[in-house]
Motif scaffolding. Structure first.
Motif, PDB file in Angstrom:
ATOM      1  N   PHE A   7       9.050   1.634   5.735  1.00 13.55           N
ATOM      2  CA  PHE A   7       8.091   1.205   4.719  1.00 13.55           C
ATOM      3  C   PHE A   7       6.735   1.901   4.843  1.00 13.55           C
ATOM      4  N   THR A  47      -0.592  -6.528   3.196  1.00 10.31           N
ATOM      5  CA  THR A  47      -1.925  -7.020   2.863  1.00 10.31           C
ATOM      6  C   THR A  47      -2.118  -6.809   1.382  1.00 10.31           C
ATOM      7  N   ASN A  48      -2.325  -7.889   0.648  1.00 10.18           N
ATOM      8  CA  ASN A  48      -2.242  -7.828  -0.816  1.00 10.18           C
ATOM      9  C   ASN A  48      -3.570  -8.063  -1.523  1.00 10.18           C
ATOM     10  N   TYR A  49      -4.660  -8.038  -0.767  1.00 16.17           N
ATOM     11  CA  TYR A  49      -5.973  -8.361  -1.340  1.00 16.17           C
ATOM     12  C   TYR A  49      -6.306  -7.435  -2.521  1.00 16.17           C
ATOM     13  N   THR A  50      -6.747  -8.007  -3.615  1.00 14.22           N
ATOM     14  CA  THR A  50      -7.106  -7.226  -4.800  1.00 14.22           C
ATOM     15  C   THR A  50      -7.860  -8.119  -5.771  1.00 14.22           C
ATOM     16  N   ARG A 106     -11.603  -3.857  -9.607  1.00 16.76           N
ATOM     17  CA  ARG A 106     -11.959  -3.425  -8.249  1.00 16.76           C
ATOM     18  C   ARG A 106     -12.282  -1.930  -8.263  1.00 16.76           C
ATOM     19  N   GLY A 122       1.651   0.305  -5.866  1.00 14.23           N
ATOM     20  CA  GLY A 122       1.067  -0.647  -4.907  1.00 14.23           C
ATOM     21  C   GLY A 122       0.137  -1.570  -5.695  1.00 14.23           C
ATOM     22  N   CYS A 123       0.714  -2.213  -6.716  1.00 10.86           N
ATOM     23  CA  CYS A 123      -0.096  -2.961  -7.703  1.00 10.86           C
ATOM     24  C   CYS A 123      -0.449  -4.355  -7.226  1.00 10.86           C
ATOM     25  N   SER A 124       0.147  -4.801  -6.109  1.00 12.84           N
ATOM     26  CA  SER A 124      -0.081  -6.150  -5.598  1.00 12.84           C
ATOM     27  C   SER A 124       0.153  -7.188  -6.708  1.00 12.84           C
ATOM     28  N   ASP A 150       5.435  -2.423  -6.659  1.00 18.23           N
ATOM     29  CA  ASP A 150       5.050  -2.857  -5.315  1.00 18.23           C
ATOM     30  C   ASP A 150       6.338  -3.099  -4.531  1.00 18.23           C
ATOM     31  N   VAL A 167       4.323 -10.730  -4.403  1.00 19.43           N
ATOM     32  CA  VAL A 167       3.181 -10.378  -5.250  1.00 19.43           C
ATOM     33  C   VAL A 167       3.634  -9.997  -6.660  1.00 19.43           C
ATOM     34  N   ASN A 183       9.705   1.021  -3.298  1.00 16.78           N
ATOM     35  CA  ASN A 183       9.216   1.370  -1.962  1.00 16.78           C
ATOM     36  C   ASN A 183       8.684   2.794  -2.018  1.00 16.78           C
ATOM     37  N   ARG A 205      -4.291   2.904  -4.870  1.00 20.82           N
ATOM     38  CA  ARG A 205      -5.549   2.575  -4.208  1.00 20.82           C
ATOM     39  C   ARG A 205      -5.335   1.480  -3.163  1.00 20.82           C
ATOM     40  N   ASN A 206      -5.886   1.735  -1.985  1.00 20.17           N
ATOM     41  CA  ASN A 206      -5.828   0.756  -0.892  1.00 20.17           C
ATOM     42  C   ASN A 206      -4.393   0.428  -0.482  1.00 20.17           C
ATOM     43  N   PHE A 250      -0.881   3.591   6.062  1.00 20.66           N
ATOM     44  CA  PHE A 250       0.128   4.593   6.428  1.00 20.66           C
ATOM     45  C   PHE A 250      -0.463   5.591   7.435  1.00 20.66           C
TER      46      PHE A 250
END
Ligand code: SAM
Length: 269
Positions: free
Chosen positions: A20, A72-75, A79, A110-112, A143, A148, A198, A215-216, A221
């Motif tokens: 991953f 980690t899914n903070y968004t 943003r 990686g849209c959370s 994602d 999420v 993935n 982004r983020n 990685f």
């Protein structure tokens, strides 16, 4: 809370990194705190039994649970607003002039929980206004975490997540619910297509993209994983298209096929 031996920790770090891309080598504490309860609830005696199960069976449900806990899914909406200004003031005017087929292809990788692709969808509607109906502006949002993606498809958000959203947008692009939360309006929601993907896998979508937001995500990685992914993004970008990364991230400029435009913004020339 369960404890994890150094050997099991390294086995799990290696498995997650290879499959991953996510580097957990400095996250021992996070692994034990986020996974212990679920491991016990799922009936495993300890980390060792759980990691054996994951590695030996690649069991989909156990892996999904693990990814839901470890990512980690903070968004939030709007943003890193510079990118959205650049989209509105530079990218869209150019694409609207150039694209004879009236298709804009934008990918939120990686849209959370959906705030990023819905923000893109709002910018598109705002910019195109009455012309929007003549364009195919569907945003692809992907994602690896099912949890999420389910939240994204539910499209209901706490007021806090909208703190950067202008008041006009709150009325035009959301519906305020009796409990104080906000639901994304149907015309914004239906413009985003969510898929599980993935980013370690080959990129085989039918189209290439005018803009890729990633982004983020690569922040977690290691360098070779990041370099390989950026190379795959490059091949999936239309000529003249853009890659946007998080403002706290950086790419290796010497090995980069994209041209650096400004912080966190790259173009395929
Ligand atoms: C911090 S969020 C970023 C959300 C949004 N792009 C932003 O900038 O606000 C990072 C997301 O990357 C996703 N992610 C991590 N590794 C991934 C992978 N290998 N493939 C796809 N998504 C991944 C996580 O599940 C998480 O939702």
């Amino acid at each position: 809370m369960l404890t994890i031996t150094d050997q099991d920790f390294l086995r799990l770090v290696d498995y997650v990194q290879k499959n991953f891309g996510i580097d957990l080598s400095k996250k021992k504490q996070l692994i034990t705190s986020r996974l212990s309860n679920s491991i016990v609830t799922a009936g495993f005696a300890d980390f060792s039994a759980y990691i054996n199960h994951i590695i030996q069976t690649s069991d989909k449900n156990s892996i999904e649970m693990m990814l839901n806990k470890l990512t980690t899914n903070y968004t939030y909406f709007l943003r890193e607003a510079n990118h959205f200004d650049f989209l509105k003031n530079t990218i869209l005017p150019r694409l609207i002039k150039q694209k004879k087929n009236k298709v804009l292809s934008i990918w939120s990788a990686g849209c959370s929980s959906g705030e990023e692709p819905y923000t893109i969808s709002m910018i598109l509607k705002d910019y195109l206004g009455a012309q929007a109906a003549a364009w195919d502006t569907r945003v692809l949002a992907t994602d690896i975490s099912q949890k999420v993606l389910a939240q994204a498809q539910n499209a209901i958000y706490e007021a806090e997540s909208l703190s950067k959203i202008p008041d006009r947008w709150k009325t035009e692009y959301f519906k305020k619910l009796p409990d104080g939360r906000y639901a994304v309006a149907p015309h914004i929601k239906s413009n985003v297509i969510f898929r599980t993907f993935n980013l370690m896998n080959p990129i085989q979508f039918k189209i290439k993209f005018d803009v890729i937001f990633c982004r983020n995500v690569m922040i977690y990685f290691d360098q070779p994983t990041k370099d390989a992914l950026v190379n795959r993004f490059y091949h999936a970008t239309n000529a003249g298209g853009y890659l946007l990364i998080g403002h706290s991230e950086s790419l290796n400029k010497e090995r980069l096929a994209y041209k650096y435009i400004m912080p966190a913004t790259y173009q395929k020339i």
